[in-house]
Design an enzyme around this catalytic site. Structure first.
Site, PDB file in Angstrom:
ATOM      1  N   GLU A  68     -43.988 -31.607  59.909  1.00 15.79           N
ATOM      2  CA  GLU A  68     -42.371 -31.948  60.194  1.00 15.79           C
ATOM      3  C   GLU A  68     -41.798 -31.746  58.906  1.00 15.79           C
ATOM      4  O   GLU A  68     -41.954 -32.627  57.931  1.00 15.79           O
ATOM      5  CB  GLU A  68     -42.376 -33.307  60.917  1.00 15.79           C
ATOM      6  CG  GLU A  68     -40.738 -33.612  61.479  1.00 15.79           C
ATOM      7  CD  GLU A  68     -39.748 -33.942  60.645  1.00 15.79           C
ATOM      8  OE1 GLU A  68     -39.002 -33.100  60.245  1.00 15.79           O
ATOM      9  OE2 GLU A  68     -39.642 -35.061  60.046  1.00 15.79           O
ATOM     10  N   GLU A  72     -30.905 -27.282  52.005  1.00 17.30           N
ATOM     11  CA  GLU A  72     -30.997 -28.726  52.613  1.00 17.30           C
ATOM     12  C   GLU A  72     -30.567 -29.377  51.113  1.00 17.30           C
ATOM     13  O   GLU A  72     -31.150 -29.621  50.131  1.00 17.30           O
ATOM     14  CB  GLU A  72     -32.282 -29.143  53.089  1.00 17.30           C
ATOM     15  CG  GLU A  72     -32.459 -30.341  53.441  1.00 17.30           C
ATOM     16  CD  GLU A  72     -33.696 -30.840  54.294  1.00 17.30           C
ATOM     17  OE1 GLU A  72     -33.488 -31.685  55.289  1.00 17.30           O
ATOM     18  OE2 GLU A  72     -34.678 -30.493  53.615  1.00 17.30           O
ATOM     19  N   LYS A  80     -51.405 -41.027  52.582  1.00 15.38           N
ATOM     20  CA  LYS A  80     -50.893 -41.304  51.278  1.00 15.38           C
ATOM     21  C   LYS A  80     -49.403 -41.308  51.471  1.00 15.38           C
ATOM     22  O   LYS A  80     -48.779 -40.374  51.872  1.00 15.38           O
ATOM     23  CB  LYS A  80     -51.119 -39.950  50.178  1.00 15.38           C
ATOM     24  CG  LYS A  80     -50.901 -40.346  48.922  1.00 15.38           C
ATOM     25  CD  LYS A  80     -50.456 -39.001  48.034  1.00 15.38           C
ATOM     26  CE  LYS A  80     -49.161 -38.384  48.381  1.00 15.38           C
ATOM     27  NZ  LYS A  80     -48.187 -39.216  47.566  1.00 15.38           N
ATOM     28  N   CYS A 112     -33.568 -35.523  57.596  1.00 17.21           N
ATOM     29  CA  CYS A 112     -33.716 -34.095  57.983  1.00 17.21           C
ATOM     30  C   CYS A 112     -32.717 -33.765  58.954  1.00 17.21           C
ATOM     31  O   CYS A 112     -32.484 -32.501  59.146  1.00 17.21           O
ATOM     32  CB  CYS A 112     -35.174 -33.871  58.104  1.00 17.21           C
ATOM     33  SG  CYS A 112     -36.364 -33.795  56.866  1.00 17.21           S
TER      34      CYS A 112
END
Length: 491
Positions: free
Chosen positions: A255, A385, A182, A289
């Site tokens: 991840e 983040e 997906k 990231c």
């Protein structure tokens, strides 16, 4: 700001499973061009019936694909890579339209690595290793087998839709698994194109794609047919996947986020470091990231580095896909733009915006290249983040003067490791011994020295802590998609 469109929009997107296109039962989701903020097509909002159909196709295909030879899997992956390379212009156009990425950078920096990674895993399929067969107990011969796990469920993010799909499917297919994937709800287009392309060379149902929202993703990762689930996404999403997988003892590959520290010591080449940090911090609008957006500067170079980064930021261009001067395009969505803007709007009084800090005029989800100084270790912009084109700078030694080089180094390591994330980091110094000492002490899955962000297919990518577990790229990734069986025979 220019607001052109580079290619014609596709018709209604459809799921691709069991070797063919399938319309969703739901009317579908809007797919938005982030450079214009305009809807340009729709994708299915898949629900249980579509997810079940995709898994049924994958389970059936495993009976064939799971018993192919490594040479057969290699050949199929090589053909997929060759065809993707031949259709590069089509995929670049679709990726740029769906993400707002600059056309030139997508063609030069994303398509070639994607093709290369397919070719790497094609070769890796033929070199899996294990202990040699032998008599480890008198009268018995033992050997190990690496086998495919079965059907795997995968969820990919919106920052690199095509590349992340390849990072997922290439090792899974190379090991002999079949896939239900997906893509992120905002960026489904190139993943669907990839599935159609791959179907020419794979048994029907080997690689299946269903589009949808978070609820669809939950169906994919919790489906009983999945023997392993893999996600690249947020920490929150990763925790939810791990919890869902635990109920059925599925294997999990995560991840997740990152907050990469960039340690610049007094002996670093400040001009070169600022240029490289800017490139690695603003690439893909900072939606990476591993982005170089958390700078820790030694006292002796702090002011010079802040000035150099601000100068670089003011010279960095953001624009639509067709702008040849654009270093990056828009953020992914209105929600992401609001999130990034919020971090800057909430900066504490000790922080100073040295460059940017605002939206440029015009439509689309653009945000100016930004540099913020004066931050401290506990500030939100340092701990969380941002995932946008915002580079923060803080001093390695806060509130003290006259510290020795050893004290600065020790404090820098403490500051760098003071995060829940553990994906990537970099060290900038001319001292070889310091580079090795600091890289050994940093709790991150990757440490770059005097560079930041390059990746190669042969080396693993993956982090520690809240950045997840499991590796993408390299032989370690291929091994993650296998199970180990011991076979013992009496002599």
């Amino acid at each position: 700001m220019p607001t052109d469109t580079t290619t014609s929009a596709p018709q209604q997107l459809r799921n691709f499973y069991a070797g063919d296109w399938h319309a969703g039962a739901d009317a579908g989701m809007d797919v938005v061009d982030p450079a214009t903020a305009q809807v340009y097509t729709h994708a299915p909002l898949s629900r249980q019936a579509e997810v079940d159909a995709a898994y049924s196709a994958a389970a059936k295909a495993f009976d064939t694909w799971g018993h192919t030879t490594p040479a057969e899997r290699q050949l199929a992956l090589l053909k997929i890579a060759d065809t993707l390379e031949a259709r590069a212009d089509e995929f670049v156009a679709a990726e740029s339209r769906n993400t707002g990425k600059p056309l030139g950078l997508t063609a030069s920096e994303e398509l070639p690595p994607a093709v290369d990674q397919l070719r790497f895993f094609a070769g890796a399929a033929r070199v899996l290793e294990g202990k040699s067969a032998g008599e480890y107990m008198a009268g018995f011969t033992s050997y190990t087998r690496r086998e495919p796990i079965g059907v795997v469920g995968q969820v990919t993010p919106w920052n690199y839709p095509l590349m992340m799909a390849i990072w997922k499917i290439a090792p899974a297919l190379a090991a002999g698994n079949t896939v239900v994937l997906k893509p992120a709800e905002t960026t489904p287009e190139t993943t669907l194109l990839l599935a159609e392309l791959a179907a020419e060379f794979l048994p029907e149902g080997t690689f299946n794609v269903v589009t949808g929202d978070r609820e669809t993703g939950a169906m994919v990762v919790s489906h009983p047919a999945a023997k392993l689930v893999s996600i690249t996404g947020s920490v929150r999403a990763g925790m939810q996947v791990a919890q869902a997988a635990a109920a059925d003892l599925k294997r999990v590959h995560l991840e997740l986020g990152g907050k990469a520290p960039v340690l610049v010591f007094d002996d670093a080449d400040v001009v070169a470091a600022a240029a490289a940090i800017t490139e690695a911090g603003y690439f893909n609008a900072g939606q990476d990231c591993t982005a170089a957006t958390r700078v820790l500067a030694a006292p002796g170079v702090h002011d010079e580095l802040v000035a150099a980064l601000a100068e670089q930021a003011r010279g960095t261009v953001t624009g639509p896909p067709s702008d040849p001067d654009a270093a990056y395009g828009p953020l992914n969505s209105a929600a992401q733009l609001e999130k990034v803007s919020g971090f800057v709007d909430r900066l504490p009084d000790n922080a100073s915006v040295e460059a940017g800090g605002s939206r440029p005029d015009g439509p689309g989800f653009f945000y100016s290249p930004t540099v913020v100084s004066g931050l401290r270790s506990g500030d939100e912009a340092v701990t969380d983040e941002i995932f946008g084109p915002v580079i923060t700078v803080q001093k390695m030694v806060e509130g003290s003067a006259g510290s020795s080089a050893e004290e600065v180094e020790a404090q820098a390591i403490r500051q760098a490791n003071d995060t829940r994330y553990g994906l990537a980091s970099s060290v900038w110094t001319a001292d070889h011994g310091r580079a090795l000492r600091v890289s050994n002490a940093l709790n991150f899955g990757c440490v770059w020295i005097n560079t930041h962000i390059p990746l190669v297919a042969e080396m693993p990518h993956g982090g520690f802590g809240h950045s997840g577990y499991g590796k993408d790229l390299s032989m370690y990734s291929l091994e993650d998609y296998t199970r180990v069986k011991h076979v013992m025979s009496a002599l």
